[in-house]
Scaffold this motif. Structure first.
Motif, PDB file in Angstrom:
ATOM      1  N   ILE A  69      33.872 -34.342 -14.641  1.00  0.00           N
ATOM      2  CA  ILE A  69      34.702 -34.103 -13.465  1.00  0.00           C
ATOM      3  C   ILE A  69      35.186 -35.408 -12.832  1.00  0.00           C
ATOM      4  O   ILE A  69      36.331 -35.502 -12.378  1.00  0.00           O
ATOM      5  N   LEU A  70      34.330 -36.433 -12.812  1.00  0.00           N
ATOM      6  CA  LEU A  70      34.672 -37.659 -12.090  1.00  0.00           C
ATOM      7  C   LEU A  70      35.194 -38.787 -12.975  1.00  0.00           C
ATOM      8  O   LEU A  70      36.147 -39.474 -12.615  1.00  0.00           O
ATOM      9  N   VAL A  71      34.596 -39.006 -14.110  1.00  0.00           N
ATOM     10  CA  VAL A  71      34.903 -40.203 -14.905  1.00  0.00           C
ATOM     11  C   VAL A  71      36.048 -39.966 -15.885  1.00  0.00           C
ATOM     12  O   VAL A  71      36.897 -40.842 -16.057  1.00  0.00           O
ATOM     13  N   ILE A  76      41.526 -41.343 -18.063  1.00  0.00           N
ATOM     14  CA  ILE A  76      42.878 -40.909 -18.445  1.00  0.00           C
ATOM     15  C   ILE A  76      43.927 -41.606 -17.589  1.00  0.00           C
ATOM     16  O   ILE A  76      44.956 -42.080 -18.099  1.00  0.00           O
ATOM     17  N   ALA A  77      43.687 -41.721 -16.296  1.00  0.00           N
ATOM     18  CA  ALA A  77      44.649 -42.403 -15.405  1.00  0.00           C
ATOM     19  C   ALA A  77      44.769 -43.880 -15.764  1.00  0.00           C
ATOM     20  O   ALA A  77      45.881 -44.431 -15.770  1.00  0.00           O
ATOM     21  N   MET A  78      43.661 -44.527 -16.067  1.00  0.00           N
ATOM     22  CA  MET A  78      43.712 -45.947 -16.445  1.00  0.00           C
ATOM     23  C   MET A  78      44.460 -46.129 -17.763  1.00  0.00           C
ATOM     24  O   MET A  78      45.210 -47.101 -17.933  1.00  0.00           O
ATOM     25  N   ASP A  79      44.295 -45.209 -18.699  1.00  0.00           N
ATOM     26  CA  ASP A  79      44.994 -45.285 -19.980  1.00  0.00           C
ATOM     27  C   ASP A  79      46.497 -45.113 -19.781  1.00  0.00           C
ATOM     28  O   ASP A  79      47.299 -45.842 -20.377  1.00  0.00           O
ATOM     29  N   ARG A  80      46.895 -44.182 -18.923  1.00  0.00           N
ATOM     30  CA  ARG A  80      48.321 -44.001 -18.630  1.00  0.00           C
ATOM     31  C   ARG A  80      48.913 -45.258 -17.992  1.00  0.00           C
ATOM     32  O   ARG A  80      50.036 -45.655 -18.312  1.00  0.00           O
ATOM     33  N   GLU A  81      48.171 -45.845 -17.064  1.00  0.00           N
ATOM     34  CA  GLU A  81      48.638 -47.068 -16.409  1.00  0.00           C
ATOM     35  C   GLU A  81      48.826 -48.192 -17.429  1.00  0.00           C
ATOM     36  O   GLU A  81      49.817 -48.932 -17.384  1.00  0.00           O
ATOM     37  N   GLN A  82      47.893 -48.307 -18.353  1.00  0.00           N
ATOM     38  CA  GLN A  82      47.989 -49.349 -19.370  1.00  0.00           C
ATOM     39  C   GLN A  82      49.186 -49.100 -20.292  1.00  0.00           C
ATOM     40  O   GLN A  82      49.919 -50.034 -20.640  1.00  0.00           O
ATOM     41  N   GLN A  83      49.409 -47.861 -20.673  1.00  0.00           N
ATOM     42  CA  GLN A  83      50.559 -47.540 -21.515  1.00  0.00           C
ATOM     43  C   GLN A  83      51.872 -47.831 -20.786  1.00  0.00           C
ATOM     44  O   GLN A  83      52.828 -48.340 -21.396  1.00  0.00           O
TER      45      GLN A  83
END
Length: 102
Positions: A69-71, A76-83
């Motif tokens: 639920i938390l991690v 996923i958000a960090m991966d999108r930001e990196q992409q």
């Protein structure tokens, strides 16, 4: 005349009554204080192990669901930001502009 039942044959020795208390070495050994305490210790250890396994399972369930639920959304958000950052860098290189300063 009616046939008479045969007498004789093999006779078996009388069986001991296994419910007699204090009859034999094994019965005395099974009733000794050491064996009784050993059984009690094994019983207590099994009870504690069962409780520990149950609480460990509950803790693992709580940790696993909390992680999902938390991690996982954070990853996923960090991966999108990196992409997105990589895409902007590629577009800047294609257009010939200088890469953005941070």
């Amino acid at each position: 005349m009616a046939a008479q039942a045969r007498k004789g044959g093999i006779s078996l020795p009388e069986r001991r009554n296994p419910k007699k208390e204090g009859d034999g070495v094994i019965a005395k050994l099974a009733q000794s204080e050491i064996v009784i305490r050993g059984k009690q210790a094994a019983n207590d250890a099994a009870f504690v192990t069962k409780k520990l396994m149950k609480s460990t399972g509950k803790a693992a369930w709580i940790a696993g669901t909390s992680f999902l639920i938390l991690v996982v959304p954070l990853i996923i958000a960090m991966d999108r930001e990196q992409q997105l950052n990589e895409l902007e860098l590629q577009q800047a290189n294609i257009l010939g502009a200088a890469p953005p300063q941070k």
